[in-house]
Every structure is written in C-alpha cells, then in structure tokens.
Design a protein around this motif. Sequence first.
Motif, short mmCIF file in Angstrom:
data_model
loop_
_atom_site.label_atom_id
_atom_site.label_comp_id
_atom_site.label_asym_id
_atom_site.label_seq_id
_atom_site.Cartn_x
_atom_site.Cartn_y
_atom_site.Cartn_z
N GLN A 16 -1.21 -3.48 -2.57
CA GLN A 16 -1.83 -4.44 -3.48
C GLN A 16 -1.39 -4.25 -4.93
O GLN A 16 -1.34 -5.21 -5.70
CB GLN A 16 -3.35 -4.32 -3.38
N ILE A 17 -1.07 -3.03 -5.32
CA ILE A 17 -0.72 -2.77 -6.72
C ILE A 17 0.67 -3.25 -7.09
O ILE A 17 1.08 -3.14 -8.25
CB ILE A 17 -0.86 -1.28 -7.07
N GLY A 18 1.44 -3.80 -6.09
CA GLY A 18 2.67 -4.48 -6.48
C GLY A 18 3.95 -4.06 -5.80
O GLY A 18 5.02 -4.51 -6.21
N ARG A 19 3.87 -3.26 -4.74
CA ARG A 19 5.10 -2.81 -4.08
C ARG A 19 5.07 -3.14 -2.59
O ARG A 19 4.01 -3.18 -1.97
CB ARG A 19 5.29 -1.30 -4.27
N ILE A 20 6.26 -3.35 -2.04
CA ILE A 20 6.45 -3.52 -0.60
C ILE A 20 7.28 -2.36 -0.10
O ILE A 20 8.39 -2.11 -0.60
CB ILE A 20 7.14 -4.85 -0.27
N TYR A 21 6.75 -1.61 0.87
CA TYR A 21 7.46 -0.47 1.45
C TYR A 21 7.89 -0.79 2.88
O TYR A 21 7.31 -1.64 3.55
CB TYR A 21 6.55 0.77 1.46
N VAL A 22 8.90 -0.07 3.33
CA VAL A 22 9.42 -0.25 4.69
C VAL A 22 9.08 0.98 5.52
O VAL A 22 9.38 2.11 5.12
CB VAL A 22 10.94 -0.48 4.69
N HIS A 23 8.47 0.75 6.68
CA HIS A 23 8.26 1.81 7.66
C HIS A 23 9.23 1.58 8.80
O HIS A 23 9.19 0.54 9.46
CB HIS A 23 6.82 1.79 8.17
N GLY A 24 10.13 2.53 9.02
CA GLY A 24 11.14 2.41 10.06
C GLY A 24 11.07 3.54 11.06
O GLY A 24 10.07 4.28 11.11
N PRO A 25 12.10 3.72 11.87
CA PRO A 25 12.10 4.77 12.89
C PRO A 25 11.91 6.17 12.32
O PRO A 25 11.41 7.07 13.01
CB PRO A 25 13.47 4.62 13.55
N ASP A 26 12.31 6.37 11.07
CA ASP A 26 12.20 7.69 10.44
C ASP A 26 11.00 7.80 9.52
O ASP A 26 10.91 8.75 8.72
CB ASP A 26 13.48 7.99 9.66
N GLY A 27 10.08 6.87 9.62
CA GLY A 27 8.89 6.93 8.78
C GLY A 27 8.96 5.99 7.59
O GLY A 27 9.74 5.03 7.58
N LEU A 28 8.18 6.30 6.58
CA LEU A 28 8.05 5.43 5.41
C LEU A 28 9.14 5.75 4.39
O LEU A 28 9.28 6.88 3.94
CB LEU A 28 6.68 5.61 4.78
N ASP A 29 9.91 4.73 4.04
CA ASP A 29 10.94 4.89 3.01
C ASP A 29 10.25 5.05 1.66
O ASP A 29 9.45 4.19 1.27
CB ASP A 29 11.84 3.65 3.01
N PRO A 30 10.53 6.13 0.91
CA PRO A 30 9.84 6.32 -0.37
C PRO A 30 10.23 5.30 -1.43
O PRO A 30 9.48 5.06 -2.38
CB PRO A 30 10.25 7.74 -0.78
N GLU A 31 11.40 4.68 -1.29
CA GLU A 31 11.84 3.67 -2.24
C GLU A 31 11.34 2.30 -1.79
O GLU A 31 11.57 1.91 -0.64
CB GLU A 31 13.35 3.66 -2.37
N PRO A 32 10.66 1.57 -2.65
CA PRO A 32 10.13 0.27 -2.21
C PRO A 32 11.23 -0.74 -1.94
O PRO A 32 12.28 -0.74 -2.58
CB PRO A 32 9.25 -0.17 -3.39
N PHE A 33 10.96 -1.60 -0.97
CA PHE A 33 11.84 -2.74 -0.68
C PHE A 33 11.84 -3.70 -1.86
O PHE A 33 12.88 -4.29 -2.21
CB PHE A 33 11.33 -3.42 0.59
N LEU A 34 10.66 -3.87 -2.49
CA LEU A 34 10.52 -4.71 -3.67
C LEU A 34 9.41 -4.13 -4.53
O LEU A 34 8.36 -3.75 -4.01
CB LEU A 34 10.17 -6.15 -3.28
N ASP A 35 9.64 -4.06 -5.84
CA ASP A 35 8.65 -3.56 -6.79
C ASP A 35 8.37 -4.67 -7.81
O ASP A 35 9.25 -5.02 -8.61
CB ASP A 35 9.17 -2.31 -7.49
N LEU A 36 7.14 -5.21 -7.76
CA LEU A 36 6.75 -6.28 -8.68
C LEU A 36 5.66 -5.82 -9.65
O LEU A 36 4.99 -6.65 -10.27
CB LEU A 36 6.24 -7.49 -7.90
N THR A 37 5.49 -4.52 -9.81
CA THR A 37 4.40 -4.03 -10.66
C THR A 37 4.51 -4.54 -12.09
O THR A 37 3.49 -4.75 -12.76
CB THR A 37 4.36 -2.50 -10.65
N ASP A 38 5.75 -4.77 -12.57
CA ASP A 38 5.91 -5.25 -13.94
C ASP A 38 5.63 -6.74 -14.08
O ASP A 38 5.61 -7.27 -15.19
CB ASP A 38 7.30 -4.92 -14.47
N ARG A 39 5.39 -7.44 -12.97
CA ARG A 39 5.11 -8.88 -13.02
C ARG A 39 3.67 -9.20 -12.67
O ARG A 39 3.27 -10.36 -12.65
CB ARG A 39 6.04 -9.63 -12.06
N LEU A 40 2.88 -8.16 -12.36
CA LEU A 40 1.49 -8.36 -11.96
C LEU A 40 0.54 -8.22 -13.14
O LEU A 40 0.84 -7.54 -14.13
CB LEU A 40 1.08 -7.34 -10.89
#
Length: 382
Positions: A16-40
Amino acid sequence: MATADDGTDRRFIVDQIGRIYVHGPDGLDPEPFLDLTDRLVAVGQNLPNWVAYDERGLLGLAFHPEFAQNRRFYVRYSAPPDDDELDHRERLSEFTATADGTRADPESERVLLDLPWYRPLHQAGTIEFGPDGYLYAALGDGLNPFNGQDITDNFKGSILRLDVDSRTDGKPYGIPADNPLVGSEGLDEHYAWGLRNPWKMAFSGDRLIVGDVGQATWEEVNVIERGGNYGWPLKEGFHCHDPQVGTSDEGECVVQSDRGEPLVDPVLEFPHFTEAGDAVGFAVIGGHVHTGPIDAIRDEYLFGVFTRSFTDPAGRLLVATPQESGRWPVREVQFADRDTLGIQILSLGVDGDESYVLGTTAALSEGPLSQQQGVVYRLTPA
C-alpha cells in the motif's frame, strides 16, 4: 496480489505504501518491480482524528491479458492534491515493463483517469480484466453516500468498464459499445453503481463478485451485473438505510431508484455485532471462488473480514456457498494448525488454482502503515 499470464512463476505483491514486489521460485525479490512512493500522497500522515486507518495508497494492479506480448499493466494509486480543497487525486495509470518483463519502466506512465478526491477514504481501488478483455475499476463513494446514486456527474460508488486498447472521443481509453449507459443519460464509463466502498473484487469465471464495505450495521457481497444498481445509500445489505442519519433498520424499504431502477440485493450479508453484542467484524474483503486442492472449500466463495478488533490483529476468513438464487450461506474457515489467522486481512489473491491471503500482523492501534509486518499466506490442505 496479481499474476501475469506470461508463463513465469511469479506473484506480484502490492504494498500500500507504493511498491510492487515480485515473489518467484526463489522467494521475494528485494528490489521492487515498480516503486511509486514518490508519486503517492503521504500515506498514513496528516489524517483527521476520526480516520482509524488510511485507505489511500497503491491500491490496485492488473496485467493486460496480452502482457507477454505488449508488457502493459495498470495500477490505481492516490496522488497528492493540486488544489487546497482536495485531500488527494485518484489515478488509474498504464505502465510498461521492460522487454524481459523483469522491471517496470517508471517513465512509461500513461494516465487514464485522474479524479479529484475530497476526503482520505472510500477510494476502493481494485482493477481487474474481465474475460471480455475490458478493464473493470472499482471506485468508492468518497464518503459522500449520495455519490452512489449519481451516474451523471461523477464515477464514485461505481464499477467502471473501460477498453484500454482503443480511444473514444479524445479520451485515453475506449468505451465498450455495450456499456449500459451508452446512448442514454449518464456517464458512459459506468458498468454498475449504487456501491459504498467496493474494496476488493474478482472474476470467478465470467461472474464478477464484489465485497462492499458497510457503514452502520451490515457488510455485504454482491454479484455484479451490467447496469445493476446495488442500492447504496438507500439500502445496506438487505436492510433499509436512512442516508440522512446513517442508520439501517427493518422498516419499509425503498425498492427502486429515483430513475425507476430496481435495487439489487446482495448475495450475502453479515452484521458488525451479534445480538449478544460480540464483534463479528468490520469491513468485508471481497475474494474469489476457490478452485484448488482444499476439498473443504472447493467451489466455495472465499472472502474475508478486515478485523473484529482495533487492538489486536483479528481478521477472519469466511466461505459462502454460491446459489442459483437467494442468499449464499456463510461459515468461518477452520485451520488445522491455529485457532485464528492472527492478521488484519487486507486482500485475497489467486495463482492458478491456489488461494492466498494478504494482510498485516500489526493491529490498528499499532499504526500498521509505519511498520514492516505485512504477510502473504498460501492456503494448503490440512
């Protein structure tokens, strides 16, 4: 949580705070797929004291049915205001991912809707592509209950249906020719209306099922039909509602709108409290029909309750049995390894035939938006 039909084993988790993360076969990617925190808008900050939980933020995600080819996806989020009279603006935007689909291009934003919002509540936010290829978008009433019956001046309290692959009359989207108000009074984008705060919705087959958060006493779930008027603020659940005083009762109910439309009843409701005064729960979280490997809930409508406590993480998971007509019977899901989930439920998700529950282990009194206690649970057979 959303998935992209691109042949990859990925689940996209919206924070909700502005990021989209990807969970794949190796778990949660620490780098967001998209970061919109500066637009919220500043989520969780500068709220009036009567707001218990900030409903603004990054609220919806849907991937184009041809994402594997065109790399397009869509988000709903709350942007800062451009006018002192506004609390914020609600945006529906298109973005494009990189050629390999691993990251979004934040500079690719194309705004489809940019709506003024006067209060920090009732944005709804879910967006879903239907089996017809059109994008459906849920909007709450903006805390003005009469917006739910206004189909001529705003989009609030409604489900919109847009063609993102075309343009109509200079708009950044097209209007499906069979939208119910095309050629008649009202804004052509409307698909259904008379809703309060349709916080979560999903297609199960060709059926769109929406959880609509209640006000006075009752929470409800609706099956959305083209051109349907779901009654708010003239009804709450199956009950009469007085929009002037904000109460519901068993009196003689209004059965049609001022335009003569029949008010469509929900398929289920539940109260905030039992007759004995015990909390059942507040804020229904719409879900989906479970088709997976859990026999006890297969082909049942799985949905949630945000919480039944303001001091403990006390969400509840429920199922209802779909019926051809009449009310759907409801029961609570039982767990083999715990008595309760121990979270506030914020959303449900699907990946293939598996069901997921998303929420936070922080109670409302603990300021959940200031903490990193979000969780994603996958339901498995006992």
